[in-house]
Scaffold this motif. Sequence first.
Motif, short mmCIF file in Angstrom:
data_model
loop_
_atom_site.label_atom_id
_atom_site.label_comp_id
_atom_site.label_asym_id
_atom_site.label_seq_id
_atom_site.Cartn_x
_atom_site.Cartn_y
_atom_site.Cartn_z
N GLU A 22 49.52 41.24 41.39
CA GLU A 22 48.46 41.72 40.51
C GLU A 22 47.64 40.57 39.94
O GLU A 22 46.40 40.65 39.85
N GLN A 23 48.31 39.50 39.58
CA GLN A 23 47.60 38.33 39.04
C GLN A 23 46.74 37.67 40.11
O GLN A 23 45.60 37.27 39.85
N ARG A 24 47.27 37.56 41.33
CA ARG A 24 46.55 36.91 42.42
C ARG A 24 45.26 37.67 42.78
O ARG A 24 44.22 37.06 43.04
N VAL A 25 45.34 38.98 42.78
CA VAL A 25 44.15 39.78 43.10
C VAL A 25 43.17 39.77 41.93
O VAL A 25 41.96 39.64 42.11
N TYR A 26 43.68 39.87 40.73
CA TYR A 26 42.82 39.92 39.54
C TYR A 26 42.01 38.63 39.37
O TYR A 26 40.84 38.66 39.00
N ASN A 27 42.65 37.48 39.67
CA ASN A 27 41.93 36.21 39.49
C ASN A 27 41.17 35.76 40.73
O ASN A 27 40.57 34.69 40.74
N GLY A 28 41.21 36.58 41.79
CA GLY A 28 40.41 36.29 42.97
C GLY A 28 41.06 35.39 43.99
O GLY A 28 40.44 35.06 45.00
#
Length: 347
Positions: free
Chosen positions: A87-93
């Motif tokens: 989730e963090q990897r996708v959210y921060n691009g």
Amino acid sequence: MKSKRTLAALLAIFLFISVIAAGCGSGKSEKTTGTRDEDALDKLTLQTKWLPQSQFMGYYVAAEKGYYEEEGIDIEILPGGSDIIPEQRVYNGTADVGITWVSSLMKYQAGGWDLLQVGQIFQKSAMLLVSKTSAGITSPSDLAGKKVGSWFGGNEYEIYALLEANNLDREKDLELVQQDFTMNQLLSAGIDAASAMTYNEYVLLLESGLAESDLNVIDMNDAGVAMLEDCLFVSKEWMAENEDLFVRFLRASIKGWADACADPEAAGQIVYDADQSVSLEHQIRMAKEVAKLVVPEGFDPSKIGYIDMDAVEQTADLAYKYGLLSKPAVISEETITSKYWEEAAAQ
């Protein structure tokens, strides 16, 4: 003299035209053979939830067979790990598309993260409680007075639901203990029952020398407390600019998953070749079990990736009831949509 100069000039012009024509002909030949300039492919990064293994075999098969390239995509599959949160990897691009458990995604969505569920690969839960037959645990009620292993960290909520559904107080009627990611605690009798995924830890027990007849299994699906696991999600911001790219990615992925489930032995080999972190035998056995989650008995293979809203609702209800969510999950087009799957499956 003048005629010789004229002849030389005409010859030079003829040669120049011949060279140009040959060059144009060469370019036409490349185009008709279907070759594609690598720079013309759209790049897409996929963040998995764990290390390379047959849990994600459909994506590796699609990449190996060129399905992404056929859709004009240059894909990079990023391995996960204990220190990586999709989730963090996708959210921060850092990644474009992610794989996570539905309950985990709901937690981030409830926290205000603009993430959108856009596909559901696993149609069943893979979570089990496994015990040796010598422990005498043949039903959930037999867990009373026992030591039960859990990974916690968001993986415990199906166990909580199982206990309450069978009138067991998790604080008083048994002992929940921290379980590591091996099965050593169960093998050494440090715990009576262990958490296990059908495609990994249960397989490890069989590879340790135990037979299926040596084990008792409580399946969360059979117990009516299953929560959905591996799904696909994106950030809304990325999707707003890449709808066509995602549909092409999903179409290629569905094709890869269909092939992988139809021939899990070949799929296990492809995953093993991609990253030889575990044995080929383990990858193949894992692949066979994962296929049962993606295309369960009686499930139409043409619906791979389909989002079952009843199962989503059950996951949301259990996540709220047992404390993963502090308020009921919002289930709407703002958090989950099937429109991209419908478009990909229709073509």
